[in-house]
Scaffold this motif. Sequence first.
Motif, PDB file in Angstrom:
ATOM      1  N   LYS A 192       6.312  -0.825   6.497  1.00 43.32           N
ATOM      2  CA  LYS A 192       5.923  -2.482   6.997  1.00 43.32           C
ATOM      3  C   LYS A 192       4.759  -2.299   7.677  1.00 43.32           C
ATOM      4  O   LYS A 192       4.352  -1.474   8.571  1.00 43.32           O
ATOM      5  N   LEU A 193       3.499  -3.316   7.345  1.00 42.41           N
ATOM      6  CA  LEU A 193       2.439  -3.422   8.032  1.00 42.41           C
ATOM      7  C   LEU A 193       2.486  -4.424   9.276  1.00 42.41           C
ATOM      8  O   LEU A 193       3.615  -5.102   9.329  1.00 42.41           O
ATOM      9  N   SER A 215       3.478  -7.743   2.858  1.00 41.20           N
ATOM     10  CA  SER A 215       3.092  -6.651   3.738  1.00 41.20           C
ATOM     11  C   SER A 215       4.108  -5.421   3.683  1.00 41.20           C
ATOM     12  O   SER A 215       3.691  -4.485   4.404  1.00 41.20           O
ATOM     13  N   ARG A 223       6.510  -3.826  -4.080  1.00 44.28           N
ATOM     14  CA  ARG A 223       5.586  -4.687  -2.905  1.00 44.28           C
ATOM     15  C   ARG A 223       6.472  -6.034  -2.696  1.00 44.28           C
ATOM     16  O   ARG A 223       6.574  -6.642  -3.791  1.00 44.28           O
ATOM     17  N   ASN A 260      -1.654  -8.086   8.630  1.00 45.57           N
ATOM     18  CA  ASN A 260      -2.431  -7.089   8.029  1.00 45.57           C
ATOM     19  C   ASN A 260      -1.585  -6.888   6.394  1.00 45.57           C
ATOM     20  O   ASN A 260      -0.381  -7.473   6.542  1.00 45.57           O
ATOM     21  N   ASP A 261      -2.225  -6.513   5.458  1.00 45.49           N
ATOM     22  CA  ASP A 261      -1.614  -6.554   4.361  1.00 45.49           C
ATOM     23  C   ASP A 261      -2.542  -5.598   3.455  1.00 45.49           C
ATOM     24  O   ASP A 261      -3.553  -4.990   3.582  1.00 45.49           O
ATOM     25  N   TRP A 262      -1.714  -5.258   2.117  1.00 46.00           N
ATOM     26  CA  TRP A 262      -2.069  -4.019   1.414  1.00 46.00           C
ATOM     27  C   TRP A 262      -3.333  -4.715   0.345  1.00 46.00           C
ATOM     28  O   TRP A 262      -3.201  -5.837  -0.112  1.00 46.00           O
ATOM     29  N   ALA A 290      -4.803  -0.689   3.366  1.00 51.81           N
ATOM     30  CA  ALA A 290      -4.568  -2.086   3.879  1.00 51.81           C
ATOM     31  C   ALA A 290      -5.906  -2.447   4.668  1.00 51.81           C
ATOM     32  O   ALA A 290      -6.580  -1.557   5.218  1.00 51.81           O
TER      33      ALA A 290
END
Length: 639
Positions: free
Chosen positions: A476-477, A496, A493, A481-483, A514
């Motif tokens: 988990k980010l 995030s 997925r 934040n995100d991929w 990310a």
Amino acid sequence: MTKNRFSLVALLVALLLTLTACGARLSTQVALEENGAGTRTISFTMANDADTQDRITGGYEAVEAAIKKHLPEGLQFSGLTVSEQEVTGNFTLSFTDLDDYKAKVAAIVKASGGDLEPEVTMFAADNALKKGFEFTENFSSMHLLSWVSDALVAEGVIAQDDAANVIEGEDGATVTYGGQTYTNEWGGQIAINETESHGFDGVTVDVTDGGDESYGVVVRMSRMSTPSGDVKALDDKFLGVLKDVKVDADVDPAADHYQRTASFQAASADEVATKLEAVFGKGAASFQVSTEEAKGEPKVKRTYRGSVDSTQICADYCSTAVQIYAPSGFTTESGENVAYSSGGNFNLSFERGIVFDSLDFTADISMSRSWTLDMDLVIDTNDYADFLDDIEKSLTPSTGTMTTSDADGKRTYSFTFTSDDDADGVAAALGGYFTVGDLAEGEMDYVDADYAVGLGLDPHQFAAGSEVSQVTGKIKLGTMNDWVEDPMSTWSRDGSQVSYEASDSNYIMFTGYASGPTMGQLIGWIVAGVVVLLLIVLAIVFRKRLAKVFSGLGKSASAATAGVAEAARDAGAAYRAAAADAEAYAGQPGAGQPGVGGPGAFAAGAGQPGAGGPGAAAAPGAPVGSESGPREFTEHDLR
């Protein structure tokens, strides 16, 4: 010559009888009950003559004392009864069942220096296949009393040379059961068989361990040839009275041999034994299963022990075998999951590496790029209860933390690793790595991301060399934040968060990119926003004061503008006065004549090309203030 030879032979026989006359003669009486309990009495008689007395030191009192001193556990000694002609006595062995009987016989033989595994068969029934009584042993009373001569020699009662003559031999034996006495006419091992048999020629017991305390059992009974109709009817009669058992007809009538099967399910090892007894007879079967840690290895050893006595359903010559099919993952030393034992007794073992039920991991990555990795490893305490402490020792990592908890028959080993822990220690525990960091130079060329996340995890190594049935996990980010792209195909997925799931212990890999603000950037944005908001609030609160300030600033600006305009008007007046003086001078005689630096520079002829004078471009008689002459300098020109 022939007469002399015969006399010599007779003399030798008489001498042999004289030398052995001092030995004891044994006779045996066995009394049995239906449950296998009973007694074995060994009686002895020895001639009380001069030769016997001469060979004994200390008399019969010394003989009795030596026997009592060395008497093995389990045997009872009556003492000696001495008369003028003979010396008698007896030894008695009592037992609670046939297993107890065999165990005590084995202990007595071992105490005498022997090595024998006793076998005892007792059959008494009136069933469709077999009628009558049968009792056999693979040992004799001489086996049970071989220690006597050693005891007499050890106590100095007889010489070593006379040790072999202590027991002369055995006479017949009797066995009493159910109010009837059966005779074994010859000495030595007892073998009584007074049965009428239509039993099978071979019996095989297949036991399949389901691994969950359940067992499937098939008893295969075969004959070497297809029996007559009468014998088949006996088979049907015998099998028809079995309860809770599925019975099949001839399973392969086209084959050269005839076979019947009886199968059943059992919920425990004890139930297996109980249902086998229903087939083979009461007390004719046993079955135990034990699980323990394999020494020196992270493995579980599973052992199956027991016996099957097929006497009640078998012919006189019958093969008996047991096959055990182990649960999934258990194998023999040769790598097979089935083990075979011929004969009625079996002791079969399998081994399996320790298998954990599941491994679940969660990696949380914060906005500051620091991370926490939580991992839960779960094992069934029922299968591994005897060595959970050893498992805990093997799992303890060199860094991070580990705790344990128990619930619902499961033990959970919980681990926590952080970005502050020793990186080498984390890598050793994972059998791989977990990294969060900047992109490498090559990655920057084709990935538009702020940082990269990498995971390498070997469940097999993490579980100290053991297998794991189910592996799940997620990464988990942090906030905002995100991929930047979808993950590898083995991962899924959801915003995030990326997730993993597998039913094996294969090596796990993940690489993801990310983007998003760091915590420092977010704090900077927040501070700037707070400052702007504060200025707006202050402007609202102090709007009246600010209005006065800005009003004063406006008046000051107006006054300054007026002063500038006044100065401009003064400058314009001065300019006009100068122009008027120049015009008056131009009308004087000689004006405009050549002259250097003098007034004549602006005399008649002004308006002709000439540098430096205000009237250089004016026509004769041009009025002041026209476009070609002097004009007023105004406030507008200042602007």
